[in-house]
Scaffold this motif. Structure first.
Motif, short mmCIF file in Angstrom:
data_model
loop_
_atom_site.label_atom_id
_atom_site.label_comp_id
_atom_site.label_asym_id
_atom_site.label_seq_id
_atom_site.Cartn_x
_atom_site.Cartn_y
_atom_site.Cartn_z
N GLY A 1 0.82 -1.20 0.00
CA GLY A 1 0.00 0.00 0.00
C GLY A 1 0.86 1.26 0.00
N GLY A 2 0.21 2.37 -0.17
CA GLY A 2 0.92 3.65 -0.18
C GLY A 2 1.03 4.21 -1.59
N SER A 3 1.52 5.45 -1.68
CA SER A 3 1.62 6.13 -2.96
C SER A 3 2.74 5.53 -3.80
CB SER A 3 1.87 7.64 -2.75
OG SER A 3 3.10 7.84 -2.06
N VAL A 4 2.60 5.68 -5.09
CA VAL A 4 3.57 5.16 -6.04
C VAL A 4 4.06 6.31 -6.91
CG1 VAL A 4 3.92 3.58 -7.98
CG2 VAL A 4 2.49 2.89 -6.06
N GLU A 5 5.37 6.41 -7.07
CA GLU A 5 5.95 7.46 -7.92
C GLU A 5 6.06 6.93 -9.35
OE1 GLU A 5 9.86 10.36 -8.32
OE2 GLU A 5 9.69 9.00 -6.61
N GLY A 6 4.95 6.97 -10.03
CA GLY A 6 4.91 6.45 -11.39
C GLY A 6 4.86 7.55 -12.42
N LYS A 7 4.48 7.18 -13.64
CA LYS A 7 4.48 8.14 -14.74
C LYS A 7 3.41 9.21 -14.58
CE LYS A 7 6.44 4.85 -18.04
NZ LYS A 7 6.29 4.13 -19.32
N ASP A 8 2.42 8.96 -13.70
CA ASP A 8 1.41 9.98 -13.46
C ASP A 8 1.97 11.17 -12.69
OD1 ASP A 8 1.75 8.17 -11.35
OD2 ASP A 8 -0.09 8.88 -10.39
N LYS A 9 3.13 10.98 -12.04
CA LYS A 9 3.77 12.07 -11.31
C LYS A 9 4.77 12.84 -12.18
CE LYS A 9 1.84 10.83 -7.41
NZ LYS A 9 2.60 10.19 -6.33
N GLY A 10 5.00 12.35 -13.39
CA GLY A 10 5.97 12.99 -14.29
C GLY A 10 6.55 11.96 -15.24
N PRO A 11 7.16 12.42 -16.33
CA PRO A 11 7.73 11.47 -17.31
C PRO A 11 8.93 10.72 -16.72
CG PRO A 11 8.37 13.71 -17.86
CD PRO A 11 7.37 13.82 -16.74
N GLU A 12 9.03 9.46 -17.11
CA GLU A 12 10.17 8.66 -16.65
C GLU A 12 11.47 9.20 -17.27
OE1 GLU A 12 11.81 4.17 -17.46
OE2 GLU A 12 9.67 4.40 -16.97
N THR A 13 12.47 9.39 -16.45
CA THR A 13 13.75 9.95 -16.92
C THR A 13 14.50 8.92 -17.74
OG1 THR A 13 13.87 11.28 -14.90
CG2 THR A 13 15.88 11.08 -16.21
N GLY A 14 14.97 9.31 -18.94
CA GLY A 14 15.77 8.41 -19.77
C GLY A 14 17.10 8.11 -19.13
N ILE A 15 17.63 6.93 -19.45
CA ILE A 15 18.84 6.49 -18.75
C ILE A 15 20.03 7.41 -19.01
CG2 ILE A 15 19.52 4.91 -20.62
CD1 ILE A 15 20.53 3.03 -18.40
N TRP A 16 20.12 7.98 -20.23
CA TRP A 16 21.22 8.88 -20.54
C TRP A 16 20.90 10.32 -20.18
CZ3 TRP A 16 25.95 7.28 -21.24
CH2 TRP A 16 26.17 5.98 -21.70
N GLU A 17 19.71 10.56 -19.62
CA GLU A 17 19.35 11.90 -19.15
C GLU A 17 19.64 12.08 -17.66
OE1 GLU A 17 15.26 12.24 -20.09
OE2 GLU A 17 15.56 12.24 -22.26
N LEU A 18 20.01 11.02 -16.98
CA LEU A 18 20.30 11.10 -15.55
C LEU A 18 21.57 11.92 -15.31
CD1 LEU A 18 19.63 7.37 -14.61
CD2 LEU A 18 18.16 9.33 -14.09
N ASP A 19 21.52 12.79 -14.34
CA ASP A 19 22.67 13.63 -14.00
C ASP A 19 23.53 12.90 -12.97
OD1 ASP A 19 24.52 15.55 -13.39
OD2 ASP A 19 23.07 17.10 -12.81
N LEU A 20 24.70 12.44 -13.41
CA LEU A 20 25.58 11.68 -12.53
C LEU A 20 26.92 12.40 -12.33
CD1 LEU A 20 24.87 8.13 -13.96
CD2 LEU A 20 24.21 8.98 -11.73
N ARG A 21 26.91 13.71 -12.44
CA ARG A 21 28.17 14.45 -12.28
C ARG A 21 28.78 14.27 -10.90
NH1 ARG A 21 26.25 20.25 -14.48
NH2 ARG A 21 24.36 19.51 -13.43
N SER A 22 27.95 14.12 -9.89
CA SER A 22 28.49 13.94 -8.54
C SER A 22 29.14 12.58 -8.36
CB SER A 22 27.38 14.13 -7.50
OG SER A 22 26.36 13.15 -7.68
N GLU A 23 28.81 11.63 -9.23
CA GLU A 23 29.36 10.28 -9.14
C GLU A 23 30.54 10.07 -10.08
OE1 GLU A 23 28.29 7.87 -7.09
OE2 GLU A 23 26.80 9.23 -6.21
N PHE A 24 30.77 11.02 -10.99
CA PHE A 24 31.78 10.81 -12.03
C PHE A 24 33.17 10.66 -11.42
CE2 PHE A 24 34.28 11.52 -15.80
CZ PHE A 24 33.47 11.03 -16.81
N PRO A 25 33.89 9.59 -11.79
CA PRO A 25 35.21 9.33 -11.18
C PRO A 25 36.32 10.08 -11.89
CG PRO A 25 34.65 7.55 -12.67
CD PRO A 25 33.49 8.51 -12.72
#
Length: 357
Positions: free
Chosen positions: A93-117
């Motif tokens: 039970g409980g709320s779900v963060e699905g596509k009704d809350k916003g478009p699903e982020t594409g895998i190459w659109e994710l911002d990973l600058r803080s993780e970049f080695p």
């Protein structure tokens, strides 16, 4: 993102070159070792080996000292690979963060600058939950029912069909309901209470058991996780003369030499040496062996180096016996492949482990 240039092998030389494969030299002089230095290096090497005697190193004649310099070329391709995996958990039970809350982020659109080695690290992996990718799905193990057919008493039933009240024969009285005694009397079997049958031990004869996938809930919460891998894919090539051909390539790659070029770019091209056809050809051969990049990855940067590693081959003799060893790199490490004439172990001491190096 700007990353510092890393130089891992030796120093960068700005003058002339060691020459072509035949051994001619330019402005850079060869490593020069006299007999005293050669003998001292060998004595020190032997002294670190259990059960090796120093007499040959001290007394045998140095018959020949040969230059066998080796060229080492590397191409390091730093890549970023992104892939997705699906993870699940019980939905309670409980709320779900699905596509009704916003478009699903594409895998190459994710911002990973803080993780970049740092560029050219051997390997790093990060995992990130993709926003708006949550869904509620019916459990495939039980088709959303929360129960599955009992594999013990309904083993032959088709999926979705089962029989209740299936009983098994009592193993204590063998279905009689009575226990026979030596005097000829019978008593009621306490195990089955005289019924001769027992309910299914797995499901209590319900015919159904709780689904192990969803634990009886019937629904699962699923989401996508981005798996990002940074890695350095390396191509290595060695050009050695016949005098150093018996030395494994890994020894030269570990050794410190003098870098003749160190180029870094998005995609490296062969280095150009105005006065050496051999080095131009060698560089082209290294670049030509660039590793293939998976379709799920992209190239970030490349680094191409060519180094010359000083190698001296020494032959020592005593009467009709001889052995050879190598002095390799700026650190003047001694490498001896097989034979040394004064060893006193027969497989019972740790020195055999050193011989494998």
């Amino acid at each position: 993102m700007e990353q510092p240039l890393l130089i891992e092998q030796g120093i960068v030389y700005q003058g002339g070159y060691y020459g072509d494969a035949s051994g001619t030299t330019g402005d850079l002089r060869r490593q020069v070792l006299d007999e005293v230095e050669v003998r001292e290096l060998l004595i020190d090497h032997v002294g670190h080996r259990c059960c090796w005697g120093s007499r040959p190193a001290r007394t045998w004649k140095i018959h020949a000292i040969e230059d066998c310099n080796v060229y080492v070329g590397t191409l390091e391709t730093f890549t970023e690979e992104r892939d997705t995996v699906v993870e699940k958990e019980l939905y309670s039970g409980g709320s779900v963060e699905g596509k009704d809350k916003g478009p699903e982020t594409g895998i190459w659109e994710l911002d990973l600058r803080s993780e970049f080695p740092v560029l050219f690290v051997p390997y790093k992996e990060s995992r990130l939950r993709i926003p708006h990718s949550e869904t509620i799905e019916k459990c495939s193990g039980c088709d959303g029912q929360g129960n599955t057919v009992c594999p013990t008493c309904n083993a032959d039933q088709d999926p979705g069909f089962y029989k209740e009240g299936q009983m098994t024969q009592c193993t204590t009285c063998y279905g009689r309901g009575l226990i026979a005694h030596k005097d000829g009397s019978d008593t009621i079997c306490l195990h089955c209470k005289g019924n001769g049958k027992l309910p299914c031990a797995t499901c209590e004869s319900r015919g159904l058991i709780k689904c192990q996938t969803c634990q009886g809930v019937g629904s699962l919460l699923t989401w996508k996780v981005a798996v990002v891998r940074w890695r350095t894919r390396s191509t290595r090539k060695v050009n050695a003369t016949s005098g150093a051909a018996s030395v494994p390539d890994d020894v030269f790659h570990r050794a410190k030499g003098v870098q003749l070029c160190n180029n870094q770019a998005y995609q490296c091209t062969p280095a150009y040496f105005a006065d050496s056809y051999f080095l131009n050809k060698f560089s082209s051969e290294v670049i030509a062996e660039r590793p293939s990049i998976p379709t799920t990855a992209r190239m970030i940067c490349e680094r191409h180096t060519i180094s010359v590693v000083p190698v001296t081959r020494v032959t020592m003799t005593d009467r009709n016996r001889s052995f050879s060893f190598y002095i390799i790199g700026n650190d003047r490490e001694v490498y001896m492949k097989d034979y040394y004439p004064s060893r006193f172990c027969w497989g019972l001491c740790p020195c055999l482990e050193w011989l494998k190096l």
